[in-house]
Design a protein around this motif. Structure first.
Motif, short mmCIF file in Angstrom:
data_model
loop_
_atom_site.label_atom_id
_atom_site.label_comp_id
_atom_site.label_asym_id
_atom_site.label_seq_id
_atom_site.Cartn_x
_atom_site.Cartn_y
_atom_site.Cartn_z
N VAL A 130 -0.34 -1.05 -2.70
CA VAL A 130 0.24 0.29 -2.58
C VAL A 130 0.42 0.60 -1.11
CG1 VAL A 130 -0.15 2.76 -2.96
CG2 VAL A 130 -0.76 1.10 -4.74
N ASP A 131 1.60 1.09 -0.74
CA ASP A 131 1.91 1.44 0.65
C ASP A 131 2.55 2.82 0.66
OD1 ASP A 131 3.67 1.74 3.04
OD2 ASP A 131 2.93 -0.25 3.54
N THR A 132 1.90 3.78 1.32
CA THR A 132 2.42 5.14 1.35
C THR A 132 2.43 5.68 2.78
OG1 THR A 132 0.30 6.29 1.08
CG2 THR A 132 1.44 5.60 -0.94
N THR A 133 3.29 6.67 3.01
CA THR A 133 3.30 7.40 4.27
C THR A 133 2.59 8.74 4.11
OG1 THR A 133 5.48 8.31 3.72
CG2 THR A 133 5.42 6.32 5.08
N GLY A 134 1.84 8.89 3.05
CA GLY A 134 1.07 10.10 2.77
C GLY A 134 -0.12 9.76 1.90
N PRO A 135 -0.66 10.73 1.19
CA PRO A 135 -1.91 10.53 0.45
C PRO A 135 -1.74 9.74 -0.83
CG PRO A 135 -1.10 12.76 0.14
CD PRO A 135 -0.21 12.14 1.18
N VAL A 136 -2.88 9.14 -1.24
CA VAL A 136 -3.02 8.49 -2.54
C VAL A 136 -4.19 9.17 -3.25
CG1 VAL A 136 -3.58 6.36 -3.78
CG2 VAL A 136 -2.11 6.28 -1.75
N SER A 137 -3.95 9.70 -4.45
CA SER A 137 -4.99 10.39 -5.20
C SER A 137 -4.98 9.89 -6.64
CB SER A 137 -4.76 11.91 -5.16
OG SER A 137 -5.75 12.59 -5.90
N LEU A 138 -6.10 9.31 -7.07
CA LEU A 138 -6.20 8.72 -8.40
C LEU A 138 -7.41 9.31 -9.12
CD1 LEU A 138 -5.57 4.98 -7.43
CD2 LEU A 138 -3.87 6.67 -8.14
N ALA A 139 -7.20 9.82 -10.34
CA ALA A 139 -8.28 10.42 -11.11
C ALA A 139 -8.13 10.03 -12.57
CB ALA A 139 -8.27 11.94 -10.97
N ALA A 140 -9.20 9.43 -13.14
CA ALA A 140 -9.17 8.98 -14.53
C ALA A 140 -10.54 9.12 -15.15
CB ALA A 140 -8.70 7.53 -14.62
N LEU A 141 -10.57 9.41 -16.46
CA LEU A 141 -11.85 9.47 -17.16
C LEU A 141 -12.45 8.10 -17.37
CD1 LEU A 141 -11.03 12.17 -19.87
CD2 LEU A 141 -12.12 12.47 -17.64
N GLY A 142 -11.63 7.06 -17.34
CA GLY A 142 -12.08 5.69 -17.49
C GLY A 142 -12.12 4.97 -16.16
N PRO A 143 -12.04 3.64 -16.16
CA PRO A 143 -12.09 2.87 -14.92
C PRO A 143 -10.80 2.98 -14.11
CG PRO A 143 -11.79 1.42 -16.81
CD PRO A 143 -12.03 2.78 -17.37
N ILE A 144 -10.93 2.72 -12.82
CA ILE A 144 -9.79 2.63 -11.91
C ILE A 144 -9.89 1.29 -11.20
CG2 ILE A 144 -8.65 3.59 -9.88
CD1 ILE A 144 -9.77 6.32 -10.63
N ASN A 145 -8.81 0.50 -11.27
CA ASN A 145 -8.76 -0.81 -10.62
C ASN A 145 -7.58 -0.82 -9.66
OD1 ASN A 145 -10.85 -2.18 -12.35
ND2 ASN A 145 -9.35 -1.67 -13.93
N VAL A 146 -7.86 -1.09 -8.38
CA VAL A 146 -6.78 -1.10 -7.39
C VAL A 146 -6.81 -2.39 -6.60
CG1 VAL A 146 -6.73 1.40 -7.21
CG2 VAL A 146 -8.16 0.08 -5.63
N SER A 147 -5.65 -2.78 -6.13
CA SER A 147 -5.51 -3.85 -5.15
C SER A 147 -5.50 -3.19 -3.77
CB SER A 147 -4.23 -4.64 -5.42
OG SER A 147 -4.09 -5.70 -4.52
N SER A 148 -4.80 -3.74 -2.81
CA SER A 148 -4.81 -3.17 -1.47
C SER A 148 -4.06 -1.84 -1.43
CB SER A 148 -4.20 -4.16 -0.47
OG SER A 148 -2.83 -4.36 -0.76
N ILE A 149 -4.52 -0.95 -0.53
CA ILE A 149 -3.89 0.34 -0.31
C ILE A 149 -3.75 0.54 1.20
CG2 ILE A 149 -4.07 2.84 -0.54
CD1 ILE A 149 -5.67 2.42 -3.09
N THR A 150 -2.53 0.87 1.64
CA THR A 150 -2.27 1.17 3.04
C THR A 150 -1.60 2.52 3.13
OG1 THR A 150 -1.99 -1.18 3.59
CG2 THR A 150 -1.10 0.41 5.15
N THR A 151 -2.14 3.42 3.96
CA THR A 151 -1.51 4.72 4.19
C THR A 151 -1.29 4.94 5.68
OG1 THR A 151 -3.52 6.08 4.48
CG2 THR A 151 -2.80 5.64 2.21
N THR A 152 -0.26 5.72 6.00
CA THR A 152 0.01 6.13 7.37
C THR A 152 0.20 7.64 7.39
OG1 THR A 152 2.39 5.72 7.07
CG2 THR A 152 1.06 3.92 7.99
N SER A 153 0.43 8.19 8.58
CA SER A 153 0.75 9.62 8.75
C SER A 153 -0.34 10.52 8.18
CB SER A 153 2.10 9.95 8.10
OG SER A 153 3.13 9.17 8.66
N GLY A 154 -1.60 10.13 8.39
CA GLY A 154 -2.72 10.95 7.95
C GLY A 154 -3.02 10.88 6.47
N GLY A 155 -2.51 9.87 5.78
CA GLY A 155 -2.66 9.79 4.34
C GLY A 155 -4.09 9.48 3.91
N THR A 156 -4.70 10.39 3.17
CA THR A 156 -6.03 10.17 2.61
C THR A 156 -5.93 9.31 1.35
OG1 THR A 156 -5.89 12.21 1.33
CG2 THR A 156 -6.90 12.35 3.52
N VAL A 157 -7.07 8.72 0.99
CA VAL A 157 -7.18 7.96 -0.26
C VAL A 157 -8.35 8.56 -1.03
CG1 VAL A 157 -7.58 5.72 -1.33
CG2 VAL A 157 -6.27 5.87 0.81
#
Length: 266
Positions: A130-157
């Motif tokens: 995942v590549d973003t120029t802003g935030p990444v926000s993930l919310a689930a009642l079950g599991p969350i599985n992610v590969s690499s995440i890159t953010t710029t421009s102050g993007g929170t994860v």
């Protein structure tokens, strides 16, 4: 009041602002989709009070026309799955917002201005980077599985996981990295920020020797609010000259715990 199905061989162009709604019926687009119009396309399968919704499926690629300008909002209800079967963002799309769904699956890369998936009843699985120029926000009642995440421009994860959060690829964020819930964390890759906070609220188990580095630009805090199990591996923490490292739970089963640079340790 029926399914929306595209199953021909031709590509699909959607010019925003555009709304596609169904009354609890699936939406499926089989071939490549290009978003345009520098606005938001909304797909909603919960119309007329059909809270369960239905599946929203992109069977091939999804891309924008103007980098970062063409956004997508998806509402699949409590019973509908959202699936991206191929690459998203050959031309960077705008904000991708998934307001509800049962499960969310992306089988390839996502390149967008931002990514948010909230109100997910089951699991989130992001197989590609995942590549973003802003935030990444993930919310689930079950599991969350992610590969690499890159953010710029102050993007929170940000992660809020009911099941286990598995970090399977490196996180490089130009903002804070926050795991907000008491769900467990499988830390199978490194985390780097530019002087921004890294915080884990749930118990962490390491898969392999790992590094968390917030030192770029001066340093940011690293906080473990729960237990940390090293799995017999080494951990290196670098909070820079301005960052504090805090452990609020039990530390077990480390090969070595290396504190490269730290302002305060607690």
């Amino acid at each position: 009041d029926g399914a929306v199905t595209q199953n021909g061989a031709g590509a699909v162009s959607i010019t925003a602002p555009r709304r596609i709604t169904t009354t609890g019926d699936a939406v499926s687009l089989a071939t490549g989709v290009t978003l345009g119009g520098a606005g938001t396309t909304l797909i909603d399968t919960t119309a007329s009070g059909n809270a369960a919704g239905n599946n929203i499926t992109f069977g091939s690629t999804l891309t924008g026309t103007t980098a970062g300008a063409d956004s997508l909002t998806l509402t699949a209800g409590t019973g509908g799955d959202v699936k991206f079967a191929a690459s998203v963002g050959a031309t960077r799309v705008g904000d991708i917002v998934i307001t509800s769904g049962r499960n969310v699956t992306a089988l390839a890369d996502i390149t967008s201005r931002s990514l948010a998936a909230t109100g997910i009843q089951g699991q989130i699985q992001l197989v590609g980077p995942v590549d973003t120029t802003g935030p990444v926000s993930l919310a689930a009642l079950g599991p969350i599985n992610v590969s690499s995440i890159t953010t710029t421009s102050g993007g929170t994860v940000s992660f809020t996981n009911g099941g286990t959060l598995t970090i399977g690829g490196a996180i490089n964020a130009d903002g804070a990295v926050l795991q907000n819930s008491l769900g467990g964390v499988a830390l199978n890759a490194d985390v780097t920020t530019t002087s921004d906070l890294v915080r884990f609220a749930g118990p962490v188990t390491m898969g392999g020797s790992r590094t968390i580095d917030t030192s770029s630009g001066g340093g940011g805090d690293i906080n473990f609010a729960n237990s940390v199990n090293g799995g017999g591996n080494d951990m290196t923490l670098n909070a820079g000259t301005a960052g504090n490292i805090t452990f609020n739970g039990v530390l077990t089963n480390f090969g070595a715990l290396n504190l490269s640079t730290v302002n305060n340790l607690a």
